[in-house]
Design a protein around this motif. Structure first.
Motif, PDB file in Angstrom:
ATOM      1  N   THR A 519       8.243   4.521 -23.336  1.00  0.00           N
ATOM      2  CA  THR A 519       7.976   4.073 -24.456  1.00  0.00           C
ATOM      3  C   THR A 519       9.765   3.884 -25.263  1.00  0.00           C
ATOM      4  O   THR A 519       9.268   2.321 -26.154  1.00  0.00           O
ATOM      5  CB  THR A 519       7.903   5.119 -25.501  1.00  0.00           C
ATOM      6  OG1 THR A 519       6.776   5.667 -24.838  1.00  0.00           O
ATOM      7  CG2 THR A 519       7.910   4.710 -26.717  1.00  0.00           C
ATOM      8  N   LEU A 520      10.707   3.882 -25.313  1.00  0.00           N
ATOM      9  CA  LEU A 520      11.956   2.919 -25.684  1.00  0.00           C
ATOM     10  C   LEU A 520      12.081   1.790 -25.414  1.00  0.00           C
ATOM     11  O   LEU A 520      12.706   0.908 -25.891  1.00  0.00           O
ATOM     12  CB  LEU A 520      12.622   3.958 -25.734  1.00  0.00           C
ATOM     13  CG  LEU A 520      13.408   5.726 -26.516  1.00  0.00           C
ATOM     14  CD1 LEU A 520      14.122   6.279 -25.405  1.00  0.00           C
ATOM     15  CD2 LEU A 520      13.029   5.390 -27.640  1.00  0.00           C
ATOM     16  N   GLY A 521      11.377   2.241 -23.965  1.00  0.00           N
ATOM     17  CA  GLY A 521      11.327  -0.185 -23.119  1.00  0.00           C
ATOM     18  C   GLY A 521      10.917  -0.388 -24.012  1.00  0.00           C
ATOM     19  O   GLY A 521      11.122  -1.788 -24.198  1.00  0.00           O
ATOM     20  N   MET A 522       9.902  -0.142 -24.283  1.00  0.00           N
ATOM     21  CA  MET A 522       8.426  -1.556 -24.492  1.00  0.00           C
ATOM     22  C   MET A 522       8.379  -1.365 -25.841  1.00  0.00           C
ATOM     23  O   MET A 522       8.367  -2.366 -26.608  1.00  0.00           O
ATOM     24  CB  MET A 522       7.459  -0.469 -24.409  1.00  0.00           C
ATOM     25  CG  MET A 522       7.225  -0.093 -22.743  1.00  0.00           C
ATOM     26  SD  MET A 522       5.315   0.379 -21.973  1.00  0.00           S
ATOM     27  CE  MET A 522       4.387  -0.630 -23.315  1.00  0.00           C
ATOM     28  N   ALA A 523       9.039  -0.433 -26.519  1.00  0.00           N
ATOM     29  CA  ALA A 523       9.222  -1.023 -28.442  1.00  0.00           C
ATOM     30  C   ALA A 523      10.604  -1.687 -28.635  1.00  0.00           C
ATOM     31  O   ALA A 523      10.294  -2.442 -29.969  1.00  0.00           O
ATOM     32  CB  ALA A 523       9.923   0.865 -28.602  1.00  0.00           C
ATOM     33  N   ILE A 524      11.260  -1.654 -27.567  1.00  0.00           N
ATOM     34  CA  ILE A 524      12.352  -3.097 -28.706  1.00  0.00           C
ATOM     35  C   ILE A 524      11.529  -4.152 -27.453  1.00  0.00           C
ATOM     36  O   ILE A 524      11.809  -5.322 -28.428  1.00  0.00           O
ATOM     37  CB  ILE A 524      13.324  -2.190 -27.264  1.00  0.00           C
ATOM     38  CG1 ILE A 524      15.406  -2.995 -27.639  1.00  0.00           C
ATOM     39  CG2 ILE A 524      13.416  -3.084 -25.806  1.00  0.00           C
ATOM     40  CD1 ILE A 524      14.655  -2.341 -29.453  1.00  0.00           C
ATOM     41  N   ASP A 525      10.817  -4.486 -27.125  1.00  0.00           N
ATOM     42  CA  ASP A 525       9.840  -5.640 -26.837  1.00  0.00           C
ATOM     43  C   ASP A 525       9.289  -6.412 -27.815  1.00  0.00           C
ATOM     44  O   ASP A 525       9.689  -7.341 -28.296  1.00  0.00           O
ATOM     45  CB  ASP A 525       8.840  -5.521 -26.401  1.00  0.00           C
ATOM     46  CG  ASP A 525       9.236  -4.848 -24.482  1.00  0.00           C
ATOM     47  OD1 ASP A 525      10.695  -5.765 -24.247  1.00  0.00           O
ATOM     48  OD2 ASP A 525       8.611  -4.835 -23.367  1.00  0.00           O
ATOM     49  N   SER A 526       8.819  -5.292 -28.871  1.00  0.00           N
ATOM     50  CA  SER A 526       8.717  -5.898 -30.150  1.00  0.00           C
ATOM     51  C   SER A 526       9.470  -6.878 -30.921  1.00  0.00           C
ATOM     52  O   SER A 526       9.712  -7.210 -31.420  1.00  0.00           O
ATOM     53  CB  SER A 526       7.973  -4.981 -31.128  1.00  0.00           C
ATOM     54  OG  SER A 526       6.966  -4.508 -30.261  1.00  0.00           O
ATOM     55  N   ASN A 527      10.771  -5.897 -31.488  1.00  0.00           N
ATOM     56  CA  ASN A 527      12.012  -6.975 -31.945  1.00  0.00           C
ATOM     57  C   ASN A 527      12.608  -7.440 -31.176  1.00  0.00           C
ATOM     58  O   ASN A 527      12.590  -8.623 -32.135  1.00  0.00           O
ATOM     59  CB  ASN A 527      12.820  -5.465 -32.104  1.00  0.00           C
ATOM     60  CG  ASN A 527      12.382  -4.330 -32.334  1.00  0.00           C
ATOM     61  OD1 ASN A 527      11.846  -2.865 -31.925  1.00  0.00           O
ATOM     62  ND2 ASN A 527      12.182  -4.460 -34.080  1.00  0.00           N
ATOM     63  N   VAL A 528      12.097  -8.188 -29.841  1.00  0.00           N
ATOM     64  CA  VAL A 528      13.309  -8.853 -29.198  1.00  0.00           C
ATOM     65  C   VAL A 528      12.096 -10.055 -29.124  1.00  0.00           C
ATOM     66  O   VAL A 528      12.989 -11.446 -30.156  1.00  0.00           O
ATOM     67  CB  VAL A 528      12.640  -8.837 -27.410  1.00  0.00           C
ATOM     68  CG1 VAL A 528      13.022 -10.163 -26.773  1.00  0.00           C
ATOM     69  CG2 VAL A 528      14.347  -7.661 -27.326  1.00  0.00           C
ATOM     70  N   LEU A 529      10.709  -9.973 -29.911  1.00  0.00           N
ATOM     71  CA  LEU A 529       9.582 -10.935 -30.271  1.00  0.00           C
ATOM     72  C   LEU A 529       9.893 -11.736 -31.520  1.00  0.00           C
ATOM     73  O   LEU A 529       9.691 -12.943 -32.008  1.00  0.00           O
ATOM     74  CB  LEU A 529       8.455 -10.833 -29.548  1.00  0.00           C
ATOM     75  CG  LEU A 529       7.524 -10.702 -28.508  1.00  0.00           C
ATOM     76  CD1 LEU A 529       6.198  -9.428 -28.193  1.00  0.00           C
ATOM     77  CD2 LEU A 529       7.728 -11.329 -28.011  1.00  0.00           C
TER      78      LEU A 529
END
Length: 631
Positions: A519-529
């Motif tokens: 979840t931590l790895g996937m959650a940071i994707d939103s911030n990267v976008l």
């Protein structure tokens, strides 16, 4: 200007504070403890027992770290597992077989957190430990009960069809019926054969086979004997149905206990595995799961029940078709073998109080078929006694044997004779959860200690921490201040996730820890976008304020689409998975929800707070490659 209204900031602050409060209990840890309960449900522990236990532990130099006194149990905390094990051994020797002494773990959360419902997450069998039972059906009771049912059903069937017979009895797993003529024997055989695919003895349907029963005939001078025995296929169907009913009953009992994510599954032909990960009350779980409560209603044999006869009767001199049991006061009661009703006909049961005597009772509601049977029996036996038998741990006890004063209709029955309100509650729970089709016994019992899961917990937490630090360093280096804001949002996301899992009292397993890391790895994707979108707007010549606004708005659609597709996969895992897979799916789906909230609301609230009030903003600390000067 990029500014949130005050109510949005208020919502974020409140959710963060609440998450801190409800995640806090997980930091206090747990203390090893022992739990003491009387073997008989409903009995209280006397103060003298508690005093002797405390004094004995002090003499053994076992320091008590805490004491929790409940109406029907005592929990004693210790500072180490070694002291816990030593105390269990000592207390069990002192108290003997009259008490259950079980290992337990008790949260160290302060009482003010517990009072507001802030409790730690349950940990699964692989992390915290728990209770493992292996239970086995008593197959002899299955076949015996089937033969008894076959005999009773056959007698009723022949009476209804007006087929004359002069004797019938059970011999082993078969029944024997005697006729005066060969013609009557043939009619009976055809009638019994036609019922081969009828209702099974446990209430389910038995598969229709070419020959559900095996027949043999014995012809003597003046009598014709028909021997009927269920064939192997029919017996296997009966055993299979009994196992399925017991599985369902155990599931209901575990649900009554409120255990999260239990594992209850069949093992082999006649065994059931019950695992209770993260169970809080191991002694109570053992008592409820291990009890094989079966309720039976039978008529008392009034003809042979005089005090003189009862004193001379023993197991070898019982009248045919009767059994001798004792009530709760030790008085012998002779009851007929024929079972009128069983717990299968119960649709509801609850504790109550007799308005006339003030004694604790259990109120039972029967289904329509059971109500009709009970109404007929009470109508035909006014003035006679009916015995209610409770079979627990293969011990049969007559709870009560009241006199039938009048016909009882409506399907409502009261069981008197309860020792106290707690016993009435426990018996009602067992009956409400369902009757076991056949008795079971615990052939293997394991209490998995927490030390086995410490290494798994350490590895899971370390992997999450190191993964979080790596993400934090990368984001701060690549996106500068916006990267730091993303890391803060990621921290809040982790806080939300832990708080949610604690509130719903989910059981965290090793796959669940893996889901948190994922979840931590996937959650940071939103911030990267979001950050990349803001960068693109800056490169296209937009002002910093406009870039922030457009970046969040246009990244939202992409974030929503990607998270919904991932959530669909998580929901599918939850629907079709079992055990640890379900645990992974729950954490995964909750993590998606919290990551969307933290990325869109929390991180933007911080950005708006830092940059939103600035009327003249020349640049953003986002590590943009091309710097755009705004005149």
């Amino acid at each position: 200007m990029n500014q949130f209204s005050s109510w949005k900031y208020g919502v974020i602050i409140i959710t963060v504070i609440l998450s801190l409060v409800y995640a806090l209990p997980n930091l206090y840890g747990e203390s090893p403890a022992i739990q003491i309960m009387p073997i008989k449900s409903g009995e209280k522990i006397e103060a003298s027992i508690l005093a002797s236990v405390e004094n004995g532990l002090k003499e053994k130099n076992l320091t008590i770290a805490g004491l929790i006194i409940e109406p029907f149990s005592i929990k004693i905390k210790f500072s180490s597992p070694d002291e816990q094990l030593a105390a269990k051994s000592y207390v069990q020797d002192v108290l003997g077989e009259s008490y259950v002494v079980a290992l337990n773990l008790i949260s160290n959360s302060p009482s003010w957190l517990t009072n507001i419902g802030a409790l730690p997450m349950y940990l699964g069998l692989d992390l915290r430990g728990g209770v493992h039972f292996l239970m086995q059906l008593d197959l002899s009771k299955v076949t015996e009960k089937k033969s008894d049912g076959l005999l009773q059903d056959t007698r009723k069937l022949l009476r209804d069809e007006k087929v004359k017979y002069f004797a019938s009895k059970k011999i082993g797993n078969s029944i024997e019926i005697k006729f005066r003529s060969l013609d009557d024997l043939g009619k009976a055989k055809d009638i019994i054969r036609s019922q081969g695919g009828g209702r099974g003895i446990f209430g389910g349907s038995v598969a229709k086979t070419t020959e559900a029963y095996e027949f043999s005939e014995i012809n003597n001078a003046n009598e014709y004997i028909l021997v009927v025995k269920s064939n192997e296929i029919s017996n296997e169907d009966t055993i299979s149905f009994a196992l399925k009913q017991n599985l369902e009953t155990l599931n209901n009992r575990v649900n009554e206990l409120g255990v999260a994510e239990p594992i209850i599954q069949q093992q082999g032909k006649d065994r059931i595995v019950v695992q209770l990960p993260g169970v809080q009350d191991t002694a109570k779980a053992k008592e409820i799961i291990g009890r094989t409560a079966i309720l039976e209603m039978r008529m008392v044999d009034e003809d042979q029940s005089s005090p003189e006869n009862l004193e001379t009767l023993d197991a070898g001199s019982l009248p045919p078709g009767t059994e001798l049991y004792k009530d709760r006061f030790g008085n012998p009661i002779l009851v007929k073998k024929e079972i009128i009703l069983t717990g299968e006909r119960i649709i509801n049961a609850g504790p109550g109080v007799d308005q006339q005597t003030g004694q604790s009772i259990v109120s039972i509601t029967l289904d329509s078929a059971g109500a009709n049977i009970f109404k007929q029996v009470t109508r035909e036996n006014v003035g006679k006694r009916i015995a209610l038998l409770l079979i627990e741990k293969n011990i049969t006890e007559v709870i009560t044997a009241p006199v039938i004063k009048s016909e009882i209709g409506g399907g409502r029955v009261q069981i008197t004779g309860m020792r106290n309100a707690q016993e009435a509650t426990d018996v009602a729970l067992l009956l409400r959860a369902g009757s076991l089709a056949t008795p079971m016994e615990i052939v293997e019992e394991r209490t998995v200690g927490p030390s086995m899961g410490k290494e798994n917990i350490a590895r899971g937490i370390n992997s999450t921490i190191w993964g979080f630090l790596a993400i934090a360093i990368m984001m701060a280096s690549y996106y500068m201040l916006f990267g730091v804001i993303s890391v803060i949002g990621l921290s809040v996301n982790l806080l939300f996730l832990v708080a949610l899992l604690s509130v719903i009292q989910a059981t965290l397993t090793l796959p669940g820890l893996a889901a948190i890391a994922l979840t931590l790895g996937m959650a940071i994707d939103s911030n990267v976008l979001i950050n990349e979108r803001i960068r693109d707007e800056l490169r296209n010549g937009n002002t910093p304020q406009a870039s922030i606004k457009i970046g969040y708005e246009k990244a939202w659609g992409t974030i929503l689409d990607s998270n919904i597709t991932t959530m669909i996969a998580g929901i599918a895992l939850f629907m079709f998975g079992s055990g640890p897979i379900k645990g992974f799916a729950v954490v995964h789906v909750l993590g998606i929800i919290t990551s969307m909230y933290s990325a869109i609301w929390v991180s933007r609230s911080i950005v708006n707070y830092i940059y939103g009030s600035r009327r003249k903003l020349d640049s953003l600390s986002i590590g943009e490659i091309f710097k755009v000067e705004n005149n």
